[in-house]
Design a protein around this motif. Structure first.
Motif, short mmCIF file in Angstrom:
data_model
loop_
_atom_site.label_atom_id
_atom_site.label_comp_id
_atom_site.label_asym_id
_atom_site.label_seq_id
_atom_site.Cartn_x
_atom_site.Cartn_y
_atom_site.Cartn_z
N SER A 2 -4.80 -1.14 -3.19
CA SER A 2 -4.65 0.14 -3.89
C SER A 2 -3.45 0.08 -4.81
O SER A 2 -2.40 -0.49 -4.46
N ASN A 4 -0.48 1.66 -6.12
CA ASN A 4 0.40 2.77 -5.78
C ASN A 4 1.67 2.73 -6.63
O ASN A 4 2.79 2.78 -6.13
N ALA A 46 4.08 -2.01 -3.84
CA ALA A 46 2.66 -1.87 -4.17
C ALA A 46 2.01 -3.23 -4.43
O ALA A 46 0.86 -3.48 -4.05
#
Length: 302
Positions: A2, A4, A46
């Protein structure tokens, strides 16, 4: 994975690299140093990698960070230019443009093109990477450069070549050299005098070796150098003559150097633009390409 992080985090990363410190980077993008640190930590978290090495004295890129930086710069520059293309934002236009050039192309094409480009887009930073033909091609193929300026040769399949001009190799010498007043000279005549050659790592050397296969040199060169600009300096110092591409020669007003046409055989090369096949140039790169193509003497206009 993901995603982020956001553009602010990428901008923070670029600022730290450009400024060389967290304090200066925070000042440049007008946030606090603690906020800047949080953005970098968020980006690294991230991605799951460490991008920067921080000590009390300096900040440096990790190997991963060094590979990641060109992609970040391109993403942010493309976004800047895309947003500006849909509005009246000329005064705010920023970004960067990287051009890889063999030194003779940089000498011939880039001063006028950069001068014109900078007058229109003063806030776009231009990175000029002058290197050997092999290095130029590799930089274009990897995407580190928007495009390149070099000559034809053993180019990889992912590189497309667009010709700009065809030029010949000439004999460079001092104006007081015995051959300086000749209309043309043969390679055999050149080899009767002290001469300088380009080293085997030079793309020009490859072009000349192929064209002169079977032409006996007769004597050893007095010196080898990697770059044409270095060769010209040696000639100016009186160490001999050399075969160089004509676009590398200074103008007729030069107080010391001159050129004489080389024949038997006449050796030519094509100079042109190198692009990564299938890649769309940014608006800034397209504008620089247009300026280069409009220089006097170019073959291609489209």
């Amino acid at each position: 994975m993901s995603i982020n992080f956001d553009l602010n985090d990428l901008q923070a990363f670029r600022a730290v690299v450009e400024q060389g410190s967290f304090r200066r980077a925070a000042d440049a993008i007008r946030i606090t140093q603690s906020a800047l640190s949080r953005r970098i930590e968020k980006l690294e978290s991230a991605l799951g990698v460490k991008l920067l090495e921080r000590t009390t004295r300096k900040v440096s890129l990790t190997n991963v960070g060094r590979s990641f930086l060109p992609q970040v710069e391109r993403l942010l520059d493309d976004l800047d230019l895309a947003l500006l293309s849909v509005g009246d934002g000329g005064a705010l236009r920023t970004g960067s443009l990287t051009i890889a050039c063999v030194p003779s192309a940089a000498y011939y094409f880039m001063p006028d093109a950069i001068r014109s480009f900078h007058s229109q887009y003063p806030r776009i930073k231009i990175h000029l990477f002058d290197a050997s033909a092999n290095e130029v091609a590799a930089t274009v193929a990897s995407g580190e450069a928007d495009f390149g300026l070099s000559f034809t040769g053993n180019l990889a399949p992912e590189i497309e070549f667009s010709p700009l001009l065809e030029e010949r190799y000439v004999m460079a010498c001092r104006k007081d050299h015995p051959l300086a007043q000749e209309a043309c000279v043969t390679w055999a005549q050149v080899y009767q005098h002290a001469y300088i050659t380009l080293g085997r790592s030079s793309g020009n050397r490859l072009v000349l070796d192929r064209a002169l296969n079977g032409v006996p040199a007769g004597r050893e060169s007095v010196c080898e150098a990697r770059h044409v600009t270095t060769v010209l300096g040696l000639i100016e110092a009186g160490l001999g003559v050399a075969a160089v591409p004509s676009i590398a020669m200074p103008g007729a007003a030069h107080p010391v150097l001159t050129q004489v046409a080389l024949v038997e055989p006449e050796v030519r090369r094509q100079m042109g633009l190198l692009k990564r096949r299938g890649r769309t140039l940014t608006p800034a790169a397209l504008e620089m390409e247009r300026l280069i193509r409009e220089l006097p003497g170019t073959l291609a206009r489209n």
